[in-house]
Design a protein around this motif. Sequence first.
Motif, PDB file in Angstrom:
ATOM      1  N   MET A  39      13.378  13.163  -1.213  1.00 56.50           N
ATOM      2  CA  MET A  39      13.662  11.816  -0.202  1.00 56.50           C
ATOM      3  C   MET A  39      13.588  10.613  -1.289  1.00 56.50           C
ATOM      4  N   GLY A  40      14.094   9.410  -0.861  1.00 53.14           N
ATOM      5  CA  GLY A  40      14.175   8.139  -1.294  1.00 53.14           C
ATOM      6  C   GLY A  40      14.658   7.111  -0.184  1.00 53.14           C
ATOM      7  N   GLY A  41      14.380   5.929  -0.761  1.00 57.21           N
ATOM      8  CA  GLY A  41      15.002   4.879   0.001  1.00 57.21           C
ATOM      9  C   GLY A  41      14.777   3.455  -0.704  1.00 57.21           C
ATOM     10  N   SER A  42      15.348   2.463   0.007  1.00 53.40           N
ATOM     11  CA  SER A  42      15.598   0.969  -0.766  1.00 53.40           C
ATOM     12  C   SER A  42      14.970  -0.039   0.350  1.00 53.40           C
ATOM     13  N   ALA A  43      14.738  -1.264  -0.318  1.00 59.78           N
ATOM     14  CA  ALA A  43      14.174  -2.217   0.451  1.00 59.78           C
ATOM     15  C   ALA A  43      15.031  -3.506  -0.464  1.00 59.78           C
ATOM     16  N   ALA A  44      15.494  -4.326   0.395  1.00 60.78           N
ATOM     17  CA  ALA A  44      16.265  -5.509  -0.456  1.00 60.78           C
ATOM     18  C   ALA A  44      15.469  -6.467  -0.974  1.00 60.78           C
ATOM     19  N   GLN A  45      14.302  -6.930  -0.358  1.00 61.27           N
ATOM     20  CA  GLN A  45      13.500  -7.770  -1.059  1.00 61.27           C
ATOM     21  C   GLN A  45      11.947  -7.190  -1.050  1.00 61.27           C
ATOM     22  N   THR A  46      11.415  -6.720  -1.902  1.00 65.79           N
ATOM     23  CA  THR A  46      10.098  -6.294  -1.824  1.00 65.79           C
ATOM     24  C   THR A  46       9.396  -6.355  -3.110  1.00 65.79           C
ATOM     25  N   THR A  47       8.216  -5.548  -3.510  1.00 71.44           N
ATOM     26  CA  THR A  47       7.527  -5.565  -4.538  1.00 71.44           C
ATOM     27  C   THR A  47       7.098  -3.919  -5.140  1.00 71.44           C
ATOM     28  N   ASN A  48       6.822  -3.930  -6.449  1.00 74.77           N
ATOM     29  CA  ASN A  48       6.629  -2.807  -6.920  1.00 74.77           C
ATOM     30  C   ASN A  48       5.567  -1.875  -6.064  1.00 74.77           C
ATOM     31  N   ASN A  49       4.502  -2.465  -5.803  1.00 71.52           N
ATOM     32  CA  ASN A  49       3.095  -1.853  -4.989  1.00 71.52           C
ATOM     33  C   ASN A  49       3.711  -1.432  -3.681  1.00 71.52           C
ATOM     34  N   ARG A  50       4.482  -2.163  -3.109  1.00 72.01           N
ATOM     35  CA  ARG A  50       5.024  -1.812  -1.599  1.00 72.01           C
ATOM     36  C   ARG A  50       5.790  -0.685  -1.696  1.00 72.01           C
ATOM     37  N   MET A  51       6.659  -0.658  -2.825  1.00 68.77           N
ATOM     38  CA  MET A  51       7.311   0.592  -2.872  1.00 68.77           C
ATOM     39  C   MET A  51       6.500   1.964  -3.205  1.00 68.77           C
ATOM     40  N   GLU A  52       5.509   1.698  -4.184  1.00 64.67           N
ATOM     41  CA  GLU A  52       4.627   2.811  -4.376  1.00 64.67           C
ATOM     42  C   GLU A  52       3.860   3.346  -3.155  1.00 64.67           C
ATOM     43  N   LEU A  53       3.562   2.331  -2.235  1.00 65.41           N
ATOM     44  CA  LEU A  53       2.893   2.937  -0.948  1.00 65.41           C
ATOM     45  C   LEU A  53       3.909   3.442  -0.014  1.00 65.41           C
ATOM     46  N   GLN A  54       5.182   2.985   0.126  1.00 64.44           N
ATOM     47  CA  GLN A  54       6.107   3.528   1.058  1.00 64.44           C
ATOM     48  C   GLN A  54       6.559   5.089   0.685  1.00 64.44           C
ATOM     49  N   ALA A  55       6.289   5.313  -0.562  1.00 69.48           N
ATOM     50  CA  ALA A  55       6.648   6.665  -1.327  1.00 69.48           C
ATOM     51  C   ALA A  55       5.493   7.589  -0.852  1.00 69.48           C
ATOM     52  N   ALA A  56       4.330   7.103  -1.005  1.00 66.40           N
ATOM     53  CA  ALA A  56       3.142   8.000  -0.294  1.00 66.40           C
ATOM     54  C   ALA A  56       3.196   8.091   0.900  1.00 66.40           C
ATOM     55  N   ILE A  57       3.645   7.086   1.816  1.00 65.78           N
ATOM     56  CA  ILE A  57       3.760   7.187   3.252  1.00 65.78           C
ATOM     57  C   ILE A  57       4.889   8.301   3.551  1.00 65.78           C
ATOM     58  N   ALA A  58       5.931   7.910   3.065  1.00 61.36           N
ATOM     59  CA  ALA A  58       6.888   9.045   3.256  1.00 61.36           C
ATOM     60  C   ALA A  58       6.536  10.605   3.014  1.00 61.36           C
ATOM     61  N   ALA A  59       5.756  10.708   1.914  1.00 61.65           N
ATOM     62  CA  ALA A  59       5.388  11.969   1.564  1.00 61.65           C
ATOM     63  C   ALA A  59       4.310  12.652   2.692  1.00 61.65           C
ATOM     64  N   LEU A  60       3.395  11.802   2.922  1.00 59.14           N
ATOM     65  CA  LEU A  60       2.449  12.030   3.992  1.00 59.14           C
ATOM     66  C   LEU A  60       2.954  12.457   5.373  1.00 59.14           C
ATOM     67  N   LYS A  61       4.082  11.553   5.900  1.00 61.72           N
ATOM     68  CA  LYS A  61       4.827  11.729   7.139  1.00 61.72           C
ATOM     69  C   LYS A  61       5.377  13.114   7.193  1.00 61.72           C
ATOM     70  N   LEU A  62       5.817  13.293   6.002  1.00 61.79           N
ATOM     71  CA  LEU A  62       6.597  14.905   5.953  1.00 61.79           C
ATOM     72  C   LEU A  62       5.471  15.879   5.946  1.00 61.79           C
ATOM     73  N   LEU A  63       4.561  15.599   5.276  1.00 58.66           N
ATOM     74  CA  LEU A  63       3.399  16.736   5.114  1.00 58.66           C
ATOM     75  C   LEU A  63       2.887  17.050   6.853  1.00 58.66           C
ATOM     76  N   ALA A  64       2.789  15.940   7.579  1.00 54.63           N
ATOM     77  CA  ALA A  64       2.140  15.875   8.708  1.00 54.63           C
ATOM     78  C   ALA A  64       3.144  16.444   9.815  1.00 54.63           C
ATOM     79  N   ALA A  65       4.616  16.281   9.680  1.00 60.38           N
ATOM     80  CA  ALA A  65       5.379  16.886  10.331  1.00 60.38           C
ATOM     81  C   ALA A  65       5.312  18.532  10.286  1.00 60.38           C
ATOM     82  N   SER A  66       5.182  18.741   8.918  1.00 60.34           N
ATOM     83  CA  SER A  66       5.334  20.284   8.797  1.00 60.34           C
ATOM     84  C   SER A  66       4.191  21.019   9.491  1.00 60.34           C
ATOM     85  N   GLY A  67       3.155  20.367   9.860  1.00 62.39           N
ATOM     86  CA  GLY A  67       2.089  21.131  10.626  1.00 62.39           C
ATOM     87  C   GLY A  67       1.202  21.799   9.691  1.00 62.39           C
TER      88      GLY A  67
END
Length: 279
Positions: A39-67
């Motif tokens: 998976m991946g995504g982008s943001a027009a104006q952001t920071t490296n730390n926010r993108m690191e956090l966003q990646a972890a959030i996306a991963a945990l959302k997928l884990l939660a959805a898997s049950g």
Amino acid sequence: MLVERKIASLYTDGACSGNPGPGGWGVVVNFNDGSVYEMGGSAAQTTNNRMELQAAIAALKLLAASGQSEAVSLYTDSEYVKKGITQWISSWKTKGWKTSQGKPVQNQDLWETLDRLNSQQVQWCYVQGHSNDVCNDRCDAIARAFAGGQTPSLRQAASVDSVSSNSIHPTGNKTIQSSSVPLDAVMTDSLATPTAEFLDNPPREVRVAQLRNLMETLQMAEEVASKGYLITSSELADLMDVNASAVTSRGDNWVWRNWVVSRVRREGNQILWQLERVD
């Protein structure tokens, strides 16, 4: 006997050009049957730390959805993310989201989301960036591609036959055996375009995760509209999951899903938009 597919490990990474500037994030999901989902995504104006956090959030959302209830290791090359979620966050919450110096915690919105998704099920692991770890390098490539305005082809649960099960070490690092294909061949294969069959019928855990993400997006849009908030072009682009140029090129008044989107005014270099619900 058919073995139920489970998530074996999650790898995450973020990138930013300029910091702040255009950013991207990437996730590699490894399953116990050798298949991979990216998976991946982008943001027009952001920071490296926010993108690191966003990646972890996306991963945990997928884990939660898997049950899935089994423990999963999540690998990040960001000490900011690893130490933040395992060490610092308790103190931040106790102090009302203030640092030890009494300053507001940066990226509080993402930290709160990550904290809600986190659980004892997740084992947070640090992996050194650019250390020839196949999955970490792949996450980095995905994140950098999105940060650069590109849309990389992502592996969508295709079997990774070239990496045998006994080459997955307890640390989560993967090595290619001498009898396997070379590393560059594996990386090239991971860029293969998803098959039409997979796009038409992705795994259930992916479909559920996509639906959850959609519902979260629609709920945010409804709150923005109902409370009369004005949002910038980049914020609207993040909400719609499109490039900022795709927002500004549509004109001053147009419809997106259940809302009329109207250009209100300009403040400095930013255009402000308003969402109104279509009854």
